[in-house]
Design a protein around this motif. Sequence first.
Motif, mmCIF file in Angstrom:
data_model
loop_
_atom_site.group_PDB
_atom_site.id
_atom_site.type_symbol
_atom_site.label_atom_id
_atom_site.label_comp_id
_atom_site.label_asym_id
_atom_site.label_seq_id
_atom_site.Cartn_x
_atom_site.Cartn_y
_atom_site.Cartn_z
ATOM 1 N N SER A 1 -1.431 -8.398 2.619
ATOM 2 C CA SER A 1 -1.280 -9.247 1.444
ATOM 3 C C SER A 1 -2.610 -9.487 0.721
ATOM 4 C CB SER A 1 -0.683 -10.596 1.850
ATOM 5 O OG SER A 1 -1.555 -11.282 2.747
ATOM 6 N N ALA A 2 -3.724 -9.034 1.318
ATOM 7 C CA ALA A 2 -5.033 -9.261 0.704
ATOM 8 C C ALA A 2 -5.258 -8.369 -0.507
ATOM 9 C CB ALA A 2 -6.140 -9.040 1.730
ATOM 10 N N VAL A 3 -4.490 -7.284 -0.618
ATOM 11 C CA VAL A 3 -4.594 -6.418 -1.797
ATOM 12 C C VAL A 3 -3.270 -6.458 -2.550
ATOM 13 C CG1 VAL A 3 -6.330 -4.876 -0.808
ATOM 14 C CG2 VAL A 3 -3.908 -4.351 -0.494
ATOM 15 N N ASN A 4 -3.366 -6.310 -3.841
ATOM 16 C CA ASN A 4 -2.178 -6.285 -4.697
ATOM 17 C C ASN A 4 -1.749 -4.832 -4.839
ATOM 18 O OD1 ASN A 4 -0.216 -6.614 -6.617
ATOM 19 N ND2 ASN A 4 -1.524 -7.585 -8.137
ATOM 20 N N VAL A 5 -0.720 -4.437 -4.095
ATOM 21 C CA VAL A 5 -0.248 -3.049 -4.113
ATOM 22 C C VAL A 5 0.675 -2.847 -5.310
ATOM 23 C CG1 VAL A 5 1.008 -1.249 -2.875
ATOM 24 C CG2 VAL A 5 -0.450 -2.854 -1.614
ATOM 25 N N VAL A 6 0.271 -1.936 -6.198
ATOM 26 C CA VAL A 6 1.053 -1.640 -7.395
ATOM 27 C C VAL A 6 1.677 -0.260 -7.208
ATOM 28 C CG1 VAL A 6 1.020 -1.434 -9.904
ATOM 29 C CG2 VAL A 6 -0.618 -2.950 -8.754
ATOM 30 N N THR A 7 2.999 -0.194 -7.276
ATOM 31 C CA THR A 7 3.682 1.077 -7.021
ATOM 32 C C THR A 7 4.022 1.804 -8.320
ATOM 33 O OG1 THR A 7 5.845 -0.017 -6.937
ATOM 34 C CG2 THR A 7 4.654 0.254 -4.860
ATOM 35 N N TYR A 8 3.906 3.125 -8.253
ATOM 36 C CA TYR A 8 4.265 4.002 -9.372
ATOM 37 C C TYR A 8 5.169 5.103 -8.826
ATOM 38 C CZ TYR A 8 0.471 1.759 -11.974
ATOM 39 O OH TYR A 8 -0.339 0.845 -12.605
ATOM 40 N N GLN A 9 6.080 5.574 -9.645
ATOM 41 C CA GLN A 9 7.042 6.570 -9.177
ATOM 42 C C GLN A 9 6.503 7.994 -9.188
ATOM 43 O OE1 GLN A 9 9.960 5.864 -7.649
ATOM 44 N NE2 GLN A 9 9.160 3.778 -7.831
ATOM 45 N N SER A 10 5.289 8.181 -9.704
ATOM 46 C CA SER A 10 4.689 9.522 -9.684
ATOM 47 C C SER A 10 3.204 9.409 -9.411
ATOM 48 C CB SER A 10 4.900 10.232 -11.021
ATOM 49 O OG SER A 10 4.084 9.682 -12.030
ATOM 50 N N GLY A 11 2.659 10.457 -8.808
ATOM 51 C CA GLY A 11 1.232 10.479 -8.541
ATOM 52 C C GLY A 11 0.422 10.475 -9.818
ATOM 53 N N GLY A 12 0.933 11.144 -10.855
ATOM 54 C CA GLY A 12 0.228 11.188 -12.131
ATOM 55 C C GLY A 12 0.033 9.809 -12.718
ATOM 56 N N ALA A 13 1.079 8.976 -12.673
ATOM 57 C CA ALA A 13 0.994 7.626 -13.210
ATOM 58 C C ALA A 13 0.045 6.771 -12.380
ATOM 59 C CB ALA A 13 2.380 7.000 -13.235
ATOM 60 N N ALA A 14 0.067 6.940 -11.061
ATOM 61 C CA ALA A 14 -0.817 6.161 -10.194
ATOM 62 C C ALA A 14 -2.274 6.546 -10.413
ATOM 63 C CB ALA A 14 -0.421 6.380 -8.734
ATOM 64 N N ARG A 15 -2.540 7.825 -10.663
ATOM 65 C CA ARG A 15 -3.916 8.275 -10.944
ATOM 66 C C ARG A 15 -4.391 7.774 -12.302
ATOM 67 N NH1 ARG A 15 -1.489 12.911 -8.739
ATOM 68 N NH2 ARG A 15 -2.239 13.303 -6.617
ATOM 69 N N THR A 16 -3.504 7.825 -13.276
ATOM 70 C CA THR A 16 -3.861 7.331 -14.612
ATOM 71 C C THR A 16 -4.244 5.860 -14.547
ATOM 72 O OG1 THR A 16 -2.379 8.919 -15.691
ATOM 73 C CG2 THR A 16 -3.016 6.985 -16.965
ATOM 74 N N ALA A 17 -3.560 5.115 -13.693
ATOM 75 C CA ALA A 17 -3.831 3.686 -13.559
ATOM 76 C C ALA A 17 -5.238 3.423 -13.037
ATOM 77 C CB ALA A 17 -2.797 3.040 -12.642
ATOM 78 N N VAL A 18 -5.682 4.182 -12.036
ATOM 79 C CA VAL A 18 -7.031 3.956 -11.511
ATOM 80 C C VAL A 18 -8.077 4.519 -12.459
ATOM 81 C CG1 VAL A 18 -7.257 6.071 -10.109
ATOM 82 C CG2 VAL A 18 -8.425 3.979 -9.399
ATOM 83 N N ALA A 19 -7.762 5.640 -13.101
ATOM 84 C CA ALA A 19 -8.714 6.227 -14.050
ATOM 85 C C ALA A 19 -8.933 5.305 -15.240
ATOM 86 C CB ALA A 19 -8.212 7.583 -14.517
ATOM 87 N N GLY A 20 -7.877 4.611 -15.663
ATOM 88 C CA GLY A 20 -7.964 3.723 -16.810
ATOM 89 C C GLY A 20 -8.385 2.311 -16.477
ATOM 90 N N GLY A 21 -8.550 2.020 -15.189
ATOM 91 C CA GLY A 21 -9.000 0.697 -14.791
ATOM 92 C C GLY A 21 -7.900 -0.334 -14.649
ATOM 93 N N GLN A 22 -6.627 0.081 -14.743
ATOM 94 C CA GLN A 22 -5.536 -0.880 -14.550
ATOM 95 C C GLN A 22 -5.451 -1.329 -13.081
ATOM 96 O OE1 GLN A 22 -4.690 2.107 -16.479
ATOM 97 N NE2 GLN A 22 -5.360 0.815 -18.190
ATOM 98 N N VAL A 23 -5.908 -0.476 -12.174
ATOM 99 C CA VAL A 23 -6.016 -0.842 -10.768
ATOM 100 C C VAL A 23 -7.422 -0.486 -10.300
ATOM 101 C CG1 VAL A 23 -3.549 -0.475 -10.332
ATOM 102 C CG2 VAL A 23 -5.166 1.386 -9.895
ATOM 103 N N ASP A 24 -7.819 -1.062 -9.170
ATOM 104 C CA ASP A 24 -9.178 -0.829 -8.669
ATOM 105 C C ASP A 24 -9.281 0.419 -7.793
ATOM 106 O OD1 ASP A 24 -10.497 -3.477 -9.536
ATOM 107 O OD2 ASP A 24 -8.666 -4.121 -8.503
#
Length: 329
Positions: A182-205
């Motif tokens: 629970s110490a990290v906020n796990v954000v789920t995405y239905q594709s690897g591409g979307a999850a990578r875009t999120a970290v590349a764009g700074g939406q996740v750490d």
Amino acid sequence: MRKLAIAAAALGLSLVAALQPVAATAEEAWPPRKITFVVALGPGGSADRTARALAQRLQEELGTPISVVNQKGGGGHVGHTYFSQMPADGSYFLATSIHPYISNAILRFDADYSLDDFAFINGQWNDHDLFAVNAETPYKTLAEFMAAAKAEPGKLKVSVVPGSTGAINLELALEAFGVDKSAVNVVTYQSGGAARTAVAGGQVDMTVLAADGTLSVAEYVRPLALAADEPSEDWDAPTLNAALEKNGLAAVPVLAGSMRGLAAHAAFKRDHPEAFQKMVAAYKAVLEDEEFVAGLKAQKIGTEWLGPERTTGIIKSNFEVLKRFDTKE
């Protein structure tokens, strides 16, 4: 005269028998006139590209045509079921992402097959999970990230694909560092591409995803650790267990990411061991062909030779890890 006739007839039968071809054993008759590779995923993906490239070269090595059919659906379950219903005489092989799809299907569906129904030949292309943070974050090591998560619970966000090995590797790392999930906020995405875009764009750490696929956003991320036995030439990061050892922590199971490779029916290996070994030898031989390997690398397709024993060991040990984290109700 009657004795002479009988003797002559017996001699004639002996000559006829001697001239008849001896029936070939299964091992002598293998390979068959045609082999079919079953891909349990859709066309155009990494598993499909691997299967088709292997089929084209392997049919030259074996001297028999190899066709490829796609049977997609249910995260590979449809294709696994289709393959299991085909003849177990060495005319059909499962050429697909043999891990973790088979294990996940067994855990999540009422499958009529188990791991023991497959004779794994080789895991050729293994895409291990990478722990990578956005390049603008201050974290230089996985230990620094974990310390920050423990200090400010809920602040840091991590992107994963639900049910993936990346999601499980994240949990293994959190446990190893003594950080509550629970110490990290796990954000789920239905594709690897979307999850990578999120970290590349700074939406996740941070994200925990297949390393090969993350190369597409390499300039926007900083690698912290790789969930593999050995470091990667593509990423300047230690293995997860090396990072744990550096911090005086116990090692965790190495959970392989997507493993594209080849499997036979277990019954084929059991009933026709010599024929099975012919396929093993042929597969190994084509991966020792420098020209073929260079062609695969140019297509960004893996070329590892693990062999039956090591491939099976990885899949079965990883199955126990997947079973532990299985969330099916």
